[in-house]
Write a protein that holds these residues in place. Structure first.
Motif, PDB file in Angstrom:
ATOM      1  N   THR A 196      -3.714  -1.195  -5.207  1.00 27.34           N
ATOM      2  CA  THR A 196      -4.300  -0.677  -3.972  1.00 27.34           C
ATOM      3  C   THR A 196      -5.795  -0.444  -4.131  1.00 27.34           C
ATOM      4  O   THR A 196      -6.589  -0.756  -3.227  1.00 27.34           O
ATOM      5  CB  THR A 196      -3.598   0.624  -3.551  1.00 27.34           C
ATOM      6  OG1 THR A 196      -2.195   0.381  -3.419  1.00 27.34           O
ATOM      7  CG2 THR A 196      -4.157   1.145  -2.240  1.00 27.34           C
ATOM      8  N   LYS A 197      -6.213   0.078  -5.274  1.00 24.47           N
ATOM      9  CA  LYS A 197      -7.642   0.319  -5.497  1.00 24.47           C
ATOM     10  C   LYS A 197      -8.440  -0.981  -5.404  1.00 24.47           C
ATOM     11  O   LYS A 197      -9.570  -0.980  -4.896  1.00 24.47           O
ATOM     12  CB  LYS A 197      -7.855   0.962  -6.864  1.00 24.47           C
ATOM     13  CG  LYS A 197      -7.519   2.437  -6.938  1.00 24.47           C
ATOM     14  CD  LYS A 197      -8.109   3.070  -8.189  1.00 24.47           C
ATOM     15  CE  LYS A 197      -9.609   3.111  -8.130  1.00 24.47           C
ATOM     16  NZ  LYS A 197     -10.218   3.735  -9.320  1.00 24.47           N
ATOM     17  N   LYS A 198      -7.865  -2.072  -5.876  1.00 25.28           N
ATOM     18  CA  LYS A 198      -8.557  -3.357  -5.816  1.00 25.28           C
ATOM     19  C   LYS A 198      -8.769  -3.810  -4.373  1.00 25.28           C
ATOM     20  O   LYS A 198      -9.733  -4.532  -4.075  1.00 25.28           O
ATOM     21  CB  LYS A 198      -7.768  -4.416  -6.585  1.00 25.28           C
ATOM     22  CG  LYS A 198      -7.767  -4.228  -8.092  1.00 25.28           C
ATOM     23  CD  LYS A 198      -6.919  -5.302  -8.764  1.00 25.28           C
ATOM     24  CE  LYS A 198      -6.902  -5.120 -10.276  1.00 25.28           C
ATOM     25  NZ  LYS A 198      -6.029  -6.128 -10.954  1.00 25.28           N
ATOM     26  N   LYS A 199      -7.889  -3.393  -3.474  1.00 26.80           N
ATOM     27  CA  LYS A 199      -7.971  -3.823  -2.077  1.00 26.80           C
ATOM     28  C   LYS A 199      -8.969  -3.003  -1.271  1.00 26.80           C
ATOM     29  O   LYS A 199      -9.516  -3.492  -0.284  1.00 26.80           O
ATOM     30  CB  LYS A 199      -6.596  -3.717  -1.413  1.00 26.80           C
ATOM     31  CG  LYS A 199      -5.528  -4.633  -1.996  1.00 26.80           C
ATOM     32  CD  LYS A 199      -4.186  -4.376  -1.310  1.00 26.80           C
ATOM     33  CE  LYS A 199      -3.093  -5.226  -1.914  1.00 26.80           C
ATOM     34  NZ  LYS A 199      -1.765  -4.938  -1.286  1.00 26.80           N
ATOM     35  N   ASP A 204     -14.012   0.664   0.104  1.00 25.65           N
ATOM     36  CA  ASP A 204     -14.769   1.898  -0.074  1.00 25.65           C
ATOM     37  C   ASP A 204     -14.390   2.513  -1.420  1.00 25.65           C
ATOM     38  O   ASP A 204     -13.263   2.966  -1.613  1.00 25.65           O
ATOM     39  CB  ASP A 204     -14.443   2.856   1.076  1.00 25.65           C
ATOM     40  CG  ASP A 204     -15.225   4.155   1.014  1.00 25.65           C
ATOM     41  OD1 ASP A 204     -15.728   4.507  -0.071  1.00 25.65           O
ATOM     42  OD2 ASP A 204     -15.326   4.838   2.055  1.00 25.65           O
ATOM     43  N   LYS A 205     -15.337   2.525  -2.367  1.00 24.61           N
ATOM     44  CA  LYS A 205     -15.036   3.018  -3.707  1.00 24.61           C
ATOM     45  C   LYS A 205     -14.652   4.494  -3.700  1.00 24.61           C
ATOM     46  O   LYS A 205     -13.771   4.917  -4.457  1.00 24.61           O
ATOM     47  CB  LYS A 205     -16.236   2.807  -4.637  1.00 24.61           C
ATOM     48  CG  LYS A 205     -15.927   3.128  -6.098  1.00 24.61           C
ATOM     49  CD  LYS A 205     -17.129   2.822  -6.982  1.00 24.61           C
ATOM     50  CE  LYS A 205     -16.761   3.023  -8.450  1.00 24.61           C
ATOM     51  NZ  LYS A 205     -16.296   4.393  -8.739  1.00 24.61           N
ATOM     52  N   VAL A 247      -2.945   6.327   3.086  1.00 24.77           N
ATOM     53  CA  VAL A 247      -3.754   5.177   2.670  1.00 24.77           C
ATOM     54  C   VAL A 247      -2.880   3.924   2.567  1.00 24.77           C
ATOM     55  O   VAL A 247      -3.254   2.847   3.064  1.00 24.77           O
ATOM     56  CB  VAL A 247      -4.462   5.460   1.327  1.00 24.77           C
ATOM     57  CG1 VAL A 247      -5.150   4.199   0.807  1.00 24.77           C
ATOM     58  CG2 VAL A 247      -5.482   6.590   1.497  1.00 24.77           C
ATOM     59  N   LEU A 248      -1.710   4.052   1.960  1.00 23.44           N
ATOM     60  CA  LEU A 248      -0.801   2.903   1.850  1.00 23.44           C
ATOM     61  C   LEU A 248      -0.342   2.440   3.226  1.00 23.44           C
ATOM     62  O   LEU A 248      -0.183   1.235   3.467  1.00 23.44           O
ATOM     63  CB  LEU A 248       0.396   3.265   0.977  1.00 23.44           C
ATOM     64  CG  LEU A 248       0.082   3.497  -0.498  1.00 23.44           C
ATOM     65  CD1 LEU A 248       1.309   4.038  -1.224  1.00 23.44           C
ATOM     66  CD2 LEU A 248      -0.388   2.204  -1.162  1.00 23.44           C
ATOM     67  N   VAL A 260      -9.648  -0.742   6.113  1.00 21.26           N
ATOM     68  CA  VAL A 260      -9.946  -0.276   4.747  1.00 21.26           C
ATOM     69  C   VAL A 260     -10.122  -1.384   3.714  1.00 21.26           C
ATOM     70  O   VAL A 260     -10.671  -1.126   2.638  1.00 21.26           O
ATOM     71  CB  VAL A 260      -8.832   0.692   4.244  1.00 21.26           C
ATOM     72  CG1 VAL A 260      -8.836   1.995   5.029  1.00 21.26           C
ATOM     73  CG2 VAL A 260      -7.463   0.027   4.297  1.00 21.26           C
ATOM     74  N   VAL A 261      -9.668  -2.585   3.985  1.00 21.84           N
ATOM     75  CA  VAL A 261      -9.749  -3.624   2.950  1.00 21.84           C
ATOM     76  C   VAL A 261     -10.836  -4.642   3.272  1.00 21.84           C
ATOM     77  O   VAL A 261     -11.346  -4.693   4.383  1.00 21.84           O
ATOM     78  CB  VAL A 261      -8.396  -4.348   2.780  1.00 21.84           C
ATOM     79  CG1 VAL A 261      -7.321  -3.361   2.401  1.00 21.84           C
ATOM     80  CG2 VAL A 261      -8.009  -5.106   4.034  1.00 21.84           C
TER      81      VAL A 261
END
Length: 474
Positions: A54-57, A60-61, A462-463, A473-474
């Motif tokens: 999910t972080k890779k997608k 926004d860091k 978020v998911l 978000v992506v």
């Protein structure tokens, strides 16, 4: 010309833009807010994989860092596992309170359910929690919170001298209808997701019979029942009137609840969101009855009770606003008196679709939703930091992020969802975590820095956005 609310929101947007710039560094630092691997209470390879993917997608860091902190917070910090009578046992605290609430423990792990079948560690956790909750219910179906050691007296100073039937193993004994609904929701969700029947033994079946029996007793058709609660306190939200039995009601088939999911006392004993949740729970039990070893009589009892409560809700659970709009009431007494408001905790009126009590498109729900997110709700607050619902538990002008999360989870409006996410990111006070509440004008003033339910629920949001509205978000 801008009205007051529009002006506050414009000023809030300007303030949050500044806060967001200031928090970027803080949130980047906060990415190490997770405990070191060796200090984490529980590790799930499946959840770690979800976090990484999910972080890779996420473009926004700072959002990615916040997600990494929050989504695993329940696992990282609140779980204790062991073996009891040869079976898995899982005890889950709320965070900064060292006790297990039936409601919170169920809600805290709910977002991990989709991954349970893929991970033996998670399977064991869920089996252990379902078993622990069953034993808690059998110990005392009227208790809301329990001790890790079932032989220990409460470690919560505020409940030690309560005038009620306190037993060893009970941390607090506030009768909350939703507290018995959540374990049913968890059991049903686990069964539907995994197909695993291992946790559903004789002890669990007896606990579920106790749930239904308690629902019936708390309809109070012939007498007040065995539960009463008094506390030596100065806040009215900690007390039930009339010698601890609650305000009077007309016996119409609805279930009494002494307290709300906020742990605040009900004003009128028929808490409508919790009764709607009970209908869902009874239907889930009826669905599980045959496959999980109940007799046909139990299934018929659950179905009949759900229909009875549903009929009573339709007749006694609605409220007419001053403009003649019909909405769900928050509380009622069966005499025709109703209270309209909403509380940030779930079950509340805003979160009814999230719990399966109605569809998002339902006309009555949409009217209710609009009203609770407006000044028709005395606990709806708008300030420089954002807007949202609070409740009497913390007090006026304190917005609960949980309400903002629930608004987004029950919405299909991309502007509404994006606004909710932006507010949540800008009101962490640079801690990298979601709090219980924050001041409507100053998010640096917040309560409960360690509140695992809110953190995990944010991860679920978020998911959900990645799945339903990925372009945000992506």
């Amino acid at each position: 010309m801008l009205n007051k609310r529009e002006l506050l929101l414009m000023l809030g947007a300007m303030a949050m833009a500044g806060q967001a710039r200031a928090q970027t560094t803080a949130q980047t630092v906060a990415r190490v807010g997770r405990p070191p691997v060796a200090e984490r209470r529980f590790t799930s390879p499946a959840i770690e994989q979800v976090i990484t993917q999910t972080k890779k997608k996420l473009k926004d860091k700072s959002l990615a860092d916040l997600f990494e902190n929050c989504f695993p917070n329940t696992l990282d910090t609140t779980v204790t596992t062991s073996v009891v009578n040869g079976k898995p046992d899982t005890f889950i605290i709320t965070g900064d309170i060292d006790a297990m609430w039936l409601r919170d423990s169920s809600a805290q792990v709910w977002p991990y359910l989709p991954y349970a079948a893929k991970d033996k560690a998670l399977t064991t956790l869920f089996r252990g929690l379902i078993g622990r909750q069953a034993r808690c219910i059998l110990l005392d179906p009227y208790a809301n919170a329990f001790m890790r050691d079932p032989t220990a007296m409460t470690n919560l100073g505020w409940s030690a001298s309560d005038d009620t039937e306190m037993k060893p193993g009970v941390a607090e004994r506030k009768w909350e209808l939703d507290g018995l609904c959540y374990p049913v929701r968890l059991a049903h969700g686990y069964w539907k997701t995994t197909g695993d029947t291992a946790p559903f033994d004789d002890e669990w079946r007896q606990a579920m019979r106790t749930v239904v029996h308690t629902f019936r007793v708390q309809q109070r058709k012939t007498d007040p029942g065995p539960y009463r609660f008094l506390r030596n306190a100065t806040a009215s939200t900690e007390m039930m009137p009339l010698n601890g039995y609650g305000a009077p009601t007309k016996k119409v088939g609805l279930i009494h609840s002494g307290f709300r999911p906020s742990d605040d006392a009900c004003v009128l004993p028929f808490l409508i969101p919790s009764n709607l949740f009970a209908v869902v729970s009874l239907r889930h039990l009826a669905e599980m009855a045959g496959p999980l070893g109940f007799d046909s009589g139990f299934r018929a009892e659950c179905t009949g009770l759900a229909e009875e409560i549903g009929t009573a809700l339709a007749q006694y659970g609605r409220h007419r606003l001053p403009d003649n709009t019909i909405v769900w009431a928050y509380e009622a007494d069966g005499f025709g008196n109703t209270l309209f408001m909403d509380d940030a905790n779930t079950p509340g009126l805003l979160g009814l679709p999230y719990l399966g009590a109605c569809e998002k498109e339902d006309t009555l729900y949409q009217a209710t939703r609009a009203a609770v997110w407006s000044d028709a709700n005395p606990y709806f607050f708008v300030g420089a930091a954002g807007e949202g619902i609070g409740g009497p538990h913390i007090g006026m002008n304190m917005i609960w992020p949980m309400s903002i999360i629930m608004r987004a989870l029950t919405s299909d409006d991309e502007v509404e969802i994006a606004q909710s996410l932006k507010t949540l990111q800008a009101t962490t006070a640079g801690t990298g975590f979601i709090h219980e509440s924050f001041d409507k004008d100053d998010p640096a003033k917040f309560t409960r820095p360690w509140f695992a339910w809110a953190n995990t629920l944010f991860g679920e949001l978020v998911l959900d956005i990645v799945r339903r509205k990925p372009k945000l978000v992506v």
